[in-house]
Motif scaffolding. Structure first.
Motif, PDB file in Angstrom:
ATOM      1  N   PRO A 147       0.826  -1.223   0.000  1.00 35.79           N
ATOM      2  CA  PRO A 147       0.000   0.000   0.000  1.00 35.79           C
ATOM      3  C   PRO A 147       0.857   1.269   0.000  1.00 35.79           C
ATOM      4  O   PRO A 147       0.515   2.249  -0.661  1.00 35.79           O
ATOM      5  CB  PRO A 147      -0.822  -0.133   1.285  1.00 35.79           C
ATOM      6  CG  PRO A 147      -0.896  -1.596   1.536  1.00 35.79           C
ATOM      7  CD  PRO A 147       0.444  -2.120   1.103  1.00 35.79           C
ATOM      8  N   ASN A 148       1.977   1.237   0.751  1.00 31.62           N
ATOM      9  CA  ASN A 148       2.885   2.393   0.776  1.00 31.62           C
ATOM     10  C   ASN A 148       3.488   2.625  -0.607  1.00 31.62           C
ATOM     11  O   ASN A 148       3.558   3.756  -1.088  1.00 31.62           O
ATOM     12  CB  ASN A 148       4.017   2.168   1.788  1.00 31.62           C
ATOM     13  CG  ASN A 148       3.509   1.862   3.174  1.00 31.62           C
ATOM     14  OD1 ASN A 148       2.595   1.063   3.337  1.00 31.62           O
ATOM     15  ND2 ASN A 148       4.095   2.470   4.181  1.00 31.62           N
ATOM     16  N   GLU A 149       3.956   1.537  -1.230  1.00 28.21           N
ATOM     17  CA  GLU A 149       4.568   1.646  -2.557  1.00 28.21           C
ATOM     18  C   GLU A 149       3.545   2.142  -3.579  1.00 28.21           C
ATOM     19  O   GLU A 149       3.876   2.930  -4.471  1.00 28.21           O
ATOM     20  CB  GLU A 149       5.123   0.287  -2.992  1.00 28.21           C
ATOM     21  CG  GLU A 149       6.170  -0.310  -2.055  1.00 28.21           C
ATOM     22  CD  GLU A 149       7.476   0.473  -2.059  1.00 28.21           C
ATOM     23  OE1 GLU A 149       7.638   1.363  -2.928  1.00 28.21           O
ATOM     24  OE2 GLU A 149       8.318   0.217  -1.189  1.00 28.21           O
ATOM     25  N   SER A 150       2.298   1.701  -3.433  1.00 30.41           N
ATOM     26  CA  SER A 150       1.249   2.122  -4.349  1.00 30.41           C
ATOM     27  C   SER A 150       1.019   3.630  -4.251  1.00 30.41           C
ATOM     28  O   SER A 150       0.908   4.328  -5.268  1.00 30.41           O
ATOM     29  CB  SER A 150      -0.053   1.375  -4.046  1.00 30.41           C
ATOM     30  OG  SER A 150      -1.119   1.884  -4.808  1.00 30.41           O
ATOM     31  N   LEU A 151       0.964   4.128  -3.016  1.00 27.68           N
ATOM     32  CA  LEU A 151       0.770   5.566  -2.827  1.00 27.68           C
ATOM     33  C   LEU A 151       1.966   6.344  -3.367  1.00 27.68           C
ATOM     34  O   LEU A 151       1.802   7.394  -4.006  1.00 27.68           O
ATOM     35  CB  LEU A 151       0.552   5.874  -1.340  1.00 27.68           C
ATOM     36  CG  LEU A 151       0.411   7.362  -0.993  1.00 27.68           C
ATOM     37  CD1 LEU A 151      -0.772   7.974  -1.734  1.00 27.68           C
ATOM     38  CD2 LEU A 151       0.252   7.547   0.510  1.00 27.68           C
ATOM     39  N   ASN A 152       3.178   5.847  -3.118  1.00 25.64           N
ATOM     40  CA  ASN A 152       4.372   6.521  -3.634  1.00 25.64           C
ATOM     41  C   ASN A 152       4.338   6.616  -5.156  1.00 25.64           C
ATOM     42  O   ASN A 152       4.721   7.633  -5.742  1.00 25.64           O
ATOM     43  CB  ASN A 152       5.638   5.782  -3.193  1.00 25.64           C
ATOM     44  CG  ASN A 152       5.914   5.938  -1.717  1.00 25.64           C
ATOM     45  OD1 ASN A 152       5.431   6.882  -1.086  1.00 25.64           O
ATOM     46  ND2 ASN A 152       6.688   5.035  -1.147  1.00 25.64           N
ATOM     47  N   ASN A 153       3.874   5.551  -5.810  1.00 21.86           N
ATOM     48  CA  ASN A 153       3.789   5.551  -7.271  1.00 21.86           C
ATOM     49  C   ASN A 153       2.766   6.569  -7.766  1.00 21.86           C
ATOM     50  O   ASN A 153       2.974   7.237  -8.785  1.00 21.86           O
ATOM     51  CB  ASN A 153       3.427   4.161  -7.791  1.00 21.86           C
ATOM     52  CG  ASN A 153       4.553   3.167  -7.655  1.00 21.86           C
ATOM     53  OD1 ASN A 153       5.719   3.558  -7.629  1.00 21.86           O
ATOM     54  ND2 ASN A 153       4.232   1.894  -7.572  1.00 21.86           N
ATOM     55  N   THR A 154       1.647   6.680  -7.023  1.00 22.17           N
ATOM     56  CA  THR A 154       0.624   7.651  -7.410  1.00 22.17           C
ATOM     57  C   THR A 154       1.153   9.074  -7.285  1.00 22.17           C
ATOM     58  O   THR A 154       0.937   9.915  -8.162  1.00 22.17           O
ATOM     59  CB  THR A 154      -0.637   7.482  -6.537  1.00 22.17           C
ATOM     60  OG1 THR A 154      -1.118   6.138  -6.636  1.00 22.17           O
ATOM     61  CG2 THR A 154      -1.742   8.433  -6.974  1.00 22.17           C
ATOM     62  N   VAL A 155       1.844   9.353  -6.187  1.00 20.31           N
ATOM     63  CA  VAL A 155       2.421  10.693  -5.989  1.00 20.31           C
ATOM     64  C   VAL A 155       3.448  11.000  -7.070  1.00 20.31           C
ATOM     65  O   VAL A 155       3.465  12.095  -7.645  1.00 20.31           O
ATOM     66  CB  VAL A 155       3.064  10.807  -4.587  1.00 20.31           C
ATOM     67  CG1 VAL A 155       3.799  12.138  -4.447  1.00 20.31           C
ATOM     68  CG2 VAL A 155       2.002  10.687  -3.501  1.00 20.31           C
ATOM     69  N   SER A 156       4.314  10.019  -7.368  1.00 22.18           N
ATOM     70  CA  SER A 156       5.368  10.256  -8.359  1.00 22.18           C
ATOM     71  C   SER A 156       4.808  10.423  -9.768  1.00 22.18           C
ATOM     72  O   SER A 156       5.450  11.032 -10.628  1.00 22.18           O
ATOM     73  CB  SER A 156       6.378   9.108  -8.336  1.00 22.18           C
ATOM     74  OG  SER A 156       5.780   7.883  -8.708  1.00 22.18           O
TER      75      SER A 156
END
Length: 217
Positions: A147-156
């Motif tokens: 979930p953390n990696e998913s959010l990071n990808n969305t932000v990036s």
């Protein structure tokens, strides 16, 4: 979290000295697989082919996943894994097909359906598995940072690291858009338009609805 030692040491220094780290399942498997490839490259072993490494990684994943509540069984089976691929079944359990039919069993997942036989490789593999077995209590109750990696990808995707946005308010809005998309779905675009008295547009609504349906699936 992953196997980054810097972050946990700093957290213990600034937050709580006895803070315990929960390992991430995917990072753990990647770490094990990478170490097998590093072992192959450093010692120039011939036997650990990509097929062999894939088989060992799969068995490692099964072992860790099936013994999340019992560190002792995990430790025993991690050691059994290393011995099993070299033809030693003294540590094997009910999962081992050799124990069920010793005369007909063949290690079909290994190259040419033969056991590995390089003694130096066996020593290196067992040393690696012993290291994981000694930390078996830390490998129980694994978490996931997906979930953390998913959010990071969305932000990036909205504020790429390659571009400098933090010098203006643009960065705040881009991050806010990523959070809205994560929490509310793609329909947040239409809601923002309505809040500032703009027409969201029928095509925008349709595209947002399609994206949200894909996300739910």
């Amino acid at each position: 979290m992953d196997n980054d030692s810097t972050t946990i040491s700093r957290a213990r220094a600034e937050v709580k000295p006895d803070l315990q780290k929960q390992y991430d399942r995917n990072h753990l498997l990647k770490d094990f697989t990478n170490k097998l490839y590093d072992l192959r490259k450093a010692r120039n072993f011939k036997e650990p082919t990509p097929k062999t490494i894939a088989h060992l990684s799969k068995c490692f994943r099964y072992c860790v996943s099936q013994h999340q509540e019992d560190a002792d069984k995990m430790k025993t089976n991690l050691l059994a894994l290393g011995k099993h691929v070299f033809g030693d079944h003294s540590y094997c359990g009910s999962w081992c097909e050799y124990l069920q039919n010793p005369l007909k069993y063949k290690p079909k997942n290994l190259p040419y359906s033969r056991y590995l036989c390089d003694e130096n490789l066996k020593t290196s593999v067992m040393d690696l598995l012993n290291k994981y077995a000694s930390e078996a209590d830390k490998l129980t109750h694994l978490g996931s940072s997906q979930p953390n990696e998913s959010l990071n990808n969305t932000v990036s995707s909205k504020a790429p690291k390659a571009n400098f946005y933090s010098g203006s308010q643009s960065n705040d809005y881009r991050v806010a858009a990523a959070i809205a998309q994560k929490n509310l779905g793609y329909g947040y675009v239409s809601e923002v338009c309505q809040s500032v008295m703009l027409s969201p547009g029928e095509i925008t609504k349709k595209v947002s609805k399609d994206y949200d349906q894909q996300r739910e699936k």
